[in-house]
Design a protein around this motif. Structure first.
Motif, PDB file in Angstrom:
ATOM      1  N   UNK A  69       5.795  -5.073  -1.367  1.00 26.73           N
ATOM      2  CA  UNK A  69       5.896  -5.421   0.197  1.00 26.73           C
ATOM      3  C   UNK A  69       4.421  -5.437   0.794  1.00 26.73           C
ATOM      4  N   UNK A  70       3.632  -4.635   0.144  1.00 23.18           N
ATOM      5  CA  UNK A  70       2.401  -4.543   0.892  1.00 23.18           C
ATOM      6  C   UNK A  70       1.661  -5.841   0.559  1.00 23.18           C
ATOM      7  N   UNK A  71       1.810  -6.071  -0.738  1.00 22.00           N
ATOM      8  CA  UNK A  71       1.195  -7.481  -1.327  1.00 22.00           C
ATOM      9  C   UNK A  71       1.459  -8.538  -0.745  1.00 22.00           C
ATOM     10  N   UNK A  72       2.813  -8.588  -0.631  1.00 22.23           N
ATOM     11  CA  UNK A  72       3.475  -9.980   0.017  1.00 22.23           C
ATOM     12  C   UNK A  72       3.095  -9.906   1.421  1.00 22.23           C
ATOM     13  N   UNK A  73       3.088  -8.810   2.076  1.00 28.99           N
ATOM     14  CA  UNK A  73       2.878  -8.868   3.392  1.00 28.99           C
ATOM     15  C   UNK A  73       1.440  -9.429   3.792  1.00 28.99           C
TER      16      UNK A  73
ATOM     17  N   UNK B  50      10.302  -8.952   4.594  1.00 26.87           N
ATOM     18  CA  UNK B  50      10.403  -7.871   3.421  1.00 26.87           C
ATOM     19  C   UNK B  50       9.288  -6.872   3.384  1.00 26.87           C
ATOM     20  N   UNK B  51       8.218  -7.226   3.991  1.00 26.00           N
ATOM     21  CA  UNK B  51       6.984  -6.605   3.968  1.00 26.00           C
ATOM     22  C   UNK B  51       7.397  -5.642   5.353  1.00 26.00           C
ATOM     23  N   UNK B  52       8.347  -5.621   5.956  1.00 26.51           N
ATOM     24  CA  UNK B  52       8.581  -4.625   7.089  1.00 26.51           C
ATOM     25  C   UNK B  52       7.754  -4.991   8.358  1.00 26.51           C
ATOM     26  N   UNK B  53       7.486  -6.405   8.508  1.00 23.00           N
ATOM     27  CA  UNK B  53       6.419  -6.604   9.517  1.00 23.00           C
ATOM     28  C   UNK B  53       7.167  -7.697  10.487  1.00 23.00           C
ATOM     29  N   UNK B  54       8.538  -7.954  10.205  1.00 23.29           N
ATOM     30  CA  UNK B  54       9.261  -8.750  11.181  1.00 23.29           C
ATOM     31  C   UNK B  54       9.126  -8.069  12.573  1.00 23.29           C
TER      32      UNK B  54
ATOM     33  N   UNK C 242      13.790  -4.940   6.155  1.00 30.19           N
ATOM     34  CA  UNK C 242      14.299  -4.677   7.553  1.00 30.19           C
ATOM     35  C   UNK C 242      15.030  -3.191   7.597  1.00 30.19           C
ATOM     36  N   UNK C 243      15.964  -2.839   6.813  1.00 30.38           N
ATOM     37  CA  UNK C 243      16.650  -1.385   6.650  1.00 30.38           C
ATOM     38  C   UNK C 243      15.436  -0.468   6.397  1.00 30.38           C
ATOM     39  N   UNK C 244      14.542  -0.627   5.635  1.00 31.13           N
ATOM     40  CA  UNK C 244      13.634   0.196   5.548  1.00 31.13           C
ATOM     41  C   UNK C 244      12.608   0.516   6.843  1.00 31.13           C
ATOM     42  N   UNK C 245      12.271  -0.576   7.516  1.00 34.85           N
ATOM     43  CA  UNK C 245      11.572  -0.633   8.587  1.00 34.85           C
ATOM     44  C   UNK C 245      12.293  -0.056   9.765  1.00 34.85           C
TER      45      UNK C 245
END
Ligand SMILES: Nc1ncnc2c1ncn2[C@@H]1O[C@H](COP(=O)(O)OP(=O)(O)O)[C@@H](O)[C@H]1O
Ligand SMILES: [Mg+2]
Length: 483
Positions: free
Chosen positions: A111-115, A169-173, A309-312
């Motif tokens: 996730x971090x990488x993708x973000x 996915x990277x929880x940044x939406x 999204x759910x983790x966020x």
């Protein structure tokens, strides 16, 4: 002691073969053979196996046996049996936890990488887009350079679509929290899906007084829809979709792996009766780009963005499945102390708006074409669809008296929105066109809007906004009725 362990009385066991104590006959045969081999070799046989209690329950046991007289095996043997059911249960649980922890850590790292990549990539895309738009201004739409530039814009659009999902996915939406009732939201988002998938039966078991949660309704809707769409793919011939909610309390041990707080949660379970998955697939489903549907156009981003999204939201999502036995996804969202906000005046509360009349949907993205026309059909419109300029024109020419509204994608493969708009205008100068685009209202989009579109829809569509925009395009003065 032994009698208590297996539930039989001493009388019941006397003179009986030990076979009755085993989980099944094959297991007995194999254990018996192996123990005899071991005893013959080392004088001692040791192994773990399973026994069956009189009440049918399986026990994990540890056997330790040796011959009474090593020279004469037929003289009998001594067998010590240890009930290790509890120990095995704990072992299995901790192995499961380790697996989950590995998976969660791996997904966080990806996730971090993708973000990081998605951010940089978005900036690069914006640079390309800006320059392409500037260059396009120097040419007439028919010019080969103009067409090349619009191709570039098209690729940028695809790239932007991808980065948007990666950011999810990277929880940044981006997200906007409201205290909301999951039952209502589920009901709303399911309705669209089930109305358009008649082969699927939906069954609800919703908990009354489900804890409210603080969440972004649009994002959760997206997550539910991803689950439903996957369930639909897993049940091509139809089946049952079971949607369940419950209030649950998660203990420290349940949540340790996921770095969320123990306490009260609202739980949503979505099960299907589809083809299911094997353990290897199950391990990878939340990874971005993992798909078993690449030939059918799967992107492998649905569950990855749902996971983010759910983790966020401080929640947990996990899945259970076996090949041939359907799949179940569980989502846990932390419960809120606050009261559900009544959105009296908000547009969303008005729900989806029905309408009638013919609508021509022009988009080269099959998913949008499919979803959009399903939604429009459900709302009551008669839908015509086209993937390219040629189809769009011929359909419009044939049905121009029935088609009251056209929803036009800004960029079609090989053509720009403005060209299609001009061609449609040539058929009917009064044609009503809503422009749709993945970009905001700037640049080329703005230009086409100024050519006389009556409205604009930002992709990806939010169902209620979409229905409202279409409705008001067709009924500029009438007050909409809620569905
Ligand atoms: N309900 C389901 N039943 C069976 N397999 C599923 C289900 N949901 C997801 N999967 C598996 O997980 C993979 C990843 O899903 P997803 O991230 O939505 O990507 P995509 O749907 O584009 O393949 C799917 O390709 C499929 O193999
Ligand atoms: Mg999917």
């Amino acid at each position: 002691m032994f009698c208590r362990m297996v539930g039989y009385s001493a009388d019941e066991l006397l003179d009986r073969t030990p076979r009755m104590l085993f989980a099944d006959v094959d297991e007995y045969e194999s254990v018996n053979g192996k123990m005899n081999d071991m005893m013959a070799q080392d004088g001692l046989g040791m192994m773990e196996t399973r026994a069956r209690h009189k009440n049918g329950q399986l026990l994990d046991i540890y056997l330790n046996a040796s011959y009474l007289d090593p020279q004469n095996p037929s003289a009998g043997m001594v067998v010590a049996i240890l009930d290790i059911t509890d120990r095995k249960r704990i072992e299995r649980a901790s192995r499961q936890m380790e697996l989950q922890l590995n998976q969660a850590q791996k997904l966080d790292a990806i996730g971090q990488l993708a973000g990081g990549i998605a951010h940089d990539f978005n900036n690069i895309l914006m640079g390309i887009q800006g320059n392409a738009s500037m260059s396009m201004m120097e040419y007439q739409p028919g010019h080969p350079q103009y067409q090349r530039m619009s191709r570039i814009e098209e690729y940028v659009k695809r790239g932007a679509n991808l980065t948007r999902q990666l950011l999810g996915f990277a929880r940044e939406g981006k997200y906007e929290l409201k205290t909301l009732s999951l039952n209502d939201l589920l009901w709303k988002s399911t309705r669209f899906f089930i109305e358009t998938h008649k082969e699927i039966e939906a069954v609800f078991s919703l908990q009354e007084d489900l804890h409210p949660v603080e969440a972004d309704a649009g994002q959760l809707e997206q997550v539910f829809l991803n689950l439903f769409i996957n369930a639909g793919h897993a049940m091509p011939k139809g089946g049952r979709l079971h949607i369940q909610t419950a209030n649950v309390t998660l203990q420290e041990a349940d949540v340790a792996v996921f770095q969320v707080k123990p306490g009260d949660y609202a739980k949503i379970s979505v099960s299907d009766t589809g083809m299911g998955m094997d353990a290897k697939t199950l391990e990878k489903i939340f990874e971005p780009f993992f798909t078993t549907k690449s030939e059918q156009g799967g992107t492998g981003l649905g569950l990855a963005s749902s996971y983010g999204i759910i983790r966020n939201h401080g929640g947990i999502i996990n899945a259970y499945s076996e090949p041939g036995h359907g799949a179940t996804f569980h989502i846990y969202l932390p419960s809120s102390e606050k009261k559900v906000e009544k959105e009296e005046d908000s547009l969303q509360d008005k729900g989806l708006l029905r309408g009638t009349g013919g609508v021509l949907l022009i988009d080269d993205e099959p998913v949008i074409l499919e979803l959009g026309s399903e939604l429009l059909t459900m709302l009551g419109y008669t839908v015509y669809r086209a993937e390219n300029k040629e189809d769009a024109l011929s359909i419009y020419q044939k049905n121009k008296d029935r088609i009251e509204l056209i929803i036009l994608d800004m960029i079609l493969r090989g053509t720009s929105g403005s060209e299609v708009l001009k061609a449609l205008r040539a058929v009917n100068p009064e044609v009503k066109v809503l422009l749709s685009s993945g970009y905001g209202l700037q640049g080329e989009v703005q230009k086409v809007m100024e050519m006389g579109c009556i409205g604009f829809i930002q992709k990806p569509y939010n169902f209620s906004d979409f229905s409202r925009i279409v409705h008001s395009a067709l009924n500029p003065l009438k007050r909409p009725d809620a569905l």
